[in-house]
Design an enzyme around this catalytic site. Structure first.
Site, PDB file in Angstrom:
ATOM      1  N   LYS A   1       8.331  -2.622  -1.165  1.00 57.11           N
ATOM      2  CA  LYS A   1       7.701  -2.439   0.148  1.00 57.11           C
ATOM      3  C   LYS A   1       6.507  -3.370   0.333  1.00 57.11           C
ATOM      4  CE  LYS A   1       9.092   2.376   0.996  1.00 57.11           C
ATOM      5  NZ  LYS A   1       9.586   2.827  -0.327  1.00 57.11           N
TER       6      LYS A   1
ATOM      7  N   CYS B   1      11.693   9.541   5.136  1.00 56.98           N
ATOM      8  CA  CYS B   1      11.781   8.302   4.366  1.00 56.98           C
ATOM      9  C   CYS B   1      12.704   8.412   3.171  1.00 56.98           C
ATOM     10  CB  CYS B   1      10.385   7.865   3.958  1.00 56.98           C
ATOM     11  SG  CYS B   1       9.316   7.783   5.398  1.00 56.98           S
TER      12      CYS B   1
ATOM     13  N   GLU C   1       3.179   9.042  -7.942  1.00 56.48           N
ATOM     14  CA  GLU C   1       4.554   8.684  -8.305  1.00 56.48           C
ATOM     15  C   GLU C   1       4.586   7.889  -9.609  1.00 56.48           C
ATOM     16  OE1 GLU C   1       6.388   5.589  -6.080  1.00 56.48           O
ATOM     17  OE2 GLU C   1       8.407   6.073  -6.788  1.00 56.48           O
TER      18      GLU C   1
ATOM     19  N   PHE D   1       8.569  12.718   4.248  1.00 55.57           N
ATOM     20  CA  PHE D   1       7.836  13.811   4.892  1.00 55.57           C
ATOM     21  C   PHE D   1       8.764  15.026   4.961  1.00 55.57           C
ATOM     22  CE2 PHE D   1       4.776  11.224   7.859  1.00 55.57           C
ATOM     23  CZ  PHE D   1       3.986  10.912   6.760  1.00 55.57           C
TER      24      PHE D   1
ATOM     25  N   HIS E   1       7.633  -0.688   5.143  1.00 58.02           N
ATOM     26  CA  HIS E   1       8.320   0.589   4.910  1.00 58.02           C
ATOM     27  C   HIS E   1       9.358   0.818   6.000  1.00 58.02           C
ATOM     28  CE1 HIS E   1       9.296   4.505   3.770  1.00 58.02           C
ATOM     29  NE2 HIS E   1       8.114   5.102   3.751  1.00 58.02           N
TER      30      HIS E   1
ATOM     31  N   HIS F   1       9.054   4.253  -4.889  1.00 59.01           N
ATOM     32  CA  HIS F   1       8.867   4.534  -3.459  1.00 59.01           C
ATOM     33  C   HIS F   1       7.610   3.810  -2.969  1.00 59.01           C
ATOM     34  CE1 HIS F   1       9.370   6.594   0.304  1.00 59.01           C
ATOM     35  NE2 HIS F   1       8.173   7.140   0.226  1.00 59.01           N
TER      36      HIS F   1
END
Lengths: 407, 82
Positions: free
Chosen positions: A330, A164, A313, A395, A335, A302
């Site tokens: 998002k 991502c 975050e 990831f 996403h 994010h």
């Protein structure tokens, strides 16, 4: 970085769950539109998937591409080429030698639909029915390659693959091509089109996806106390990066400056985020851009709407950047995985250029631990020189922070 | 029921159009797939398998190199029909 190799943004392109163009996407974002809906494909009910909704593109690529184009490109390349054409036209179709034009397009999963369909064809109809174009279509560099062919880009064509963070990392790679002198113009961004049963089943088994099947448009709810996972989206975002010198010499319209970037890796868990690594990327971005936290007024987070990720975050943003207006787009687009960082760069560039932070929708019951100021309606940003942060994490422990500043 | 040569030409033109974007009326019997229609070997393999499905015939891989013109393909498919 200032001076002759300073990098500016001169073109934007996107095809997203809330619009087929940048203008339509931005308008929908400012209106707080959700691009999430119940899927109507036969395979959703046929396979009894635990999640029955997604954020699919608002405009099917087949509506704007020719039949041969759709036959030769995986869906992920189709949306990339749509966004790249828009970005290139938006930049005024720059006159640039092919050997000074680069392409970097990132993706998380590459040509997943092609891979899955070809496997089905092989099993059901035998090897002679497998399309000869299968490998060129499923390879993750296919989107970048098609964009380079379209534009005649010969300075180098690259693909970043960091889940991502892929789209944001592509923009960093493009910036570095210009800074190092390898190119004067780089078309950079990210793409993804994997709204397919397999990733949905797999992400659901990770308990990463929201299962709010009865209310899909409210399922993506970053920072909300009742958030229960991300919503799978698809689409692409592309920017045209250019050396400031080249852009000014041709009288290009400059949206903003790509002031700098920071990247870090966690070397920890393959899937779990690490706020310390994220904070490190943000600090490195400030150093790279020669800016201080006081210059940064906005962050496109994010924030995927997962219980674990959002607050970590937000704490890191608060720690490194202090008082900024945070948007979690998002909440509207879902996403886009490898497309996310690039689409959110488009949003961040527009936020700086138009001095408006886009809203975060579905934040009705904020997590009590939320340490930052989240815009729930469009928020005006200050006058004068400003900068904005765009975070993307993937990831594998990939952390990318970009800083966009007024030109 | 066998397809006529005209039906095969029309069907092939539709396949070529979908694969390459060439107008169907440019697919004429005397045209060379490579020299006139600029069809590369990967597209040709796809066109062949599409034609097999459409006309219910088998076109062996070894035979494809002999199908130089559209007319060659039409004649081969005509003869291959049971």
């Amino acid at each position: 970085m200032a001076g002759s190799r300073s990098v500016v943004v001169t073109g934007l392109g996107a095809t997203t769950p809330i619009g087929g163009t940048v203008a339509d996407t931005w308008k929908a974002a400012l209106a707080g539109t959700s691009g999430v809906a119940t899927m109507t494909h036969d395979w959703v009910t046929g396979l009894e998937l635990p999640v029955t909704f997604a954020a699919e593109v608002a405009v099917e690529p087949s509506a704007v591409l020719t039949v041969p184009e759709t036959r030769r490109m995986d869906r992920s390349a189709q949306v990339a080429i749509v966004a790249a054409r828009e970005a290139w036209a938006d930049a005024g179709t720059p006159e640039v030698e092919g050997t000074r034009l680069g392409v970097v397009v990132g993706t998380g999963l590459g040509g997943l639909w092609t891979l899955m369909n070809s496997w089905d064809t092989l099993k059901e109809r035998g090897p002679r029915r497998v399309l000869p174009m299968t490998v060129p279509m499923l390879m993750p560099n296919s989107s970048a390659a098609y964009v380079s062919i379209e534009l005649g880009a010969k300075a180098g064509t690259h693909t970043t693959v960091s889940a991502c963070a892929s789209g944001a990392e592509a923009i960093v790679a493009g910036m570095e091509m210009i800074r190092s002198g390898r190119a004067d113009v780089v078309v950079a961004g990210g793409t993804e089109a994997c709204v397919h049963a397999l990733p949905i089943a797999a992400f659901a088994r990770m308990q990463a996806l929201s299962t709010r099947n009865d209310s899909p448009e409210t399922a993506s709810r970053p920072y909300d106390a009742t958030r229960d996972g991300f919503v799978l989206g698809e689409g692409a975002g592309i920017v045209v990066l250019e050396s400031e010198e080249h852009a000014k010499a041709r009288g290009a319209r400059i949206y903003a400056r790509l002031a700098g970037a920071g990247m870090s890796s966690d070397a920890g868990d393959i899937a779990a985020p690490d706020a310390a690594g994220q904070a490190r990327a943000m600090r490195l971005a400030l150093t790279d851009a020669d800016l201080t936290a006081a210059d940064v007024v906005h962050a496109n987070a994010h924030a995927t709407s997962t219980p674990a990720g959002d607050i970590g975050e937000a704490e890191a943003i608060n720690e490194v950047m202090g008082d900024v207006v945070v948007s979690a787009t998002k909440s509207m687009t879902g996403h886009l995985l490898g497309g996310a960082g690039a689409l959110e760069t488009v949003f961040t560039v527009l936020a700086v250029a138009e001095r408006t932070a886009p809203p975060t929708i579905n934040l009705t019951d904020p997590d009590p631990r939320l340490p930052v100021d989240v815009a729930t309606s469009p928020r005006e940003l200050p006058a004068g020189q400003i900068a904005a942060l765009n975070n993307s994490f993937g990831f594998g422990g990939h952390n990318v922070s970009l800083l966009i500043a007024t030109a | 029921m066998a397809y006529t040569e005209q039906e095969i030409l029309t069907g092939l033109a539709e396949i070529v159009n979908e694969e390459t974007g060439l107008p169907t009326d440019s697919v004429e019997l005397e045209k060379s797939f490579t020299d006139d229609l600029d069809i590369d070997s990967l597209s040709m393999m796809t066109i062949v398998t599409q034609a097999e499905d459409k006309f219910g015939v088998t076109i062996p891989d070894d035979e494809v190199k002999n199908l130089v013109t559209v007319g060659d393909a039409v004649r081969f498919i005509t003869g291959a029909q049971a």
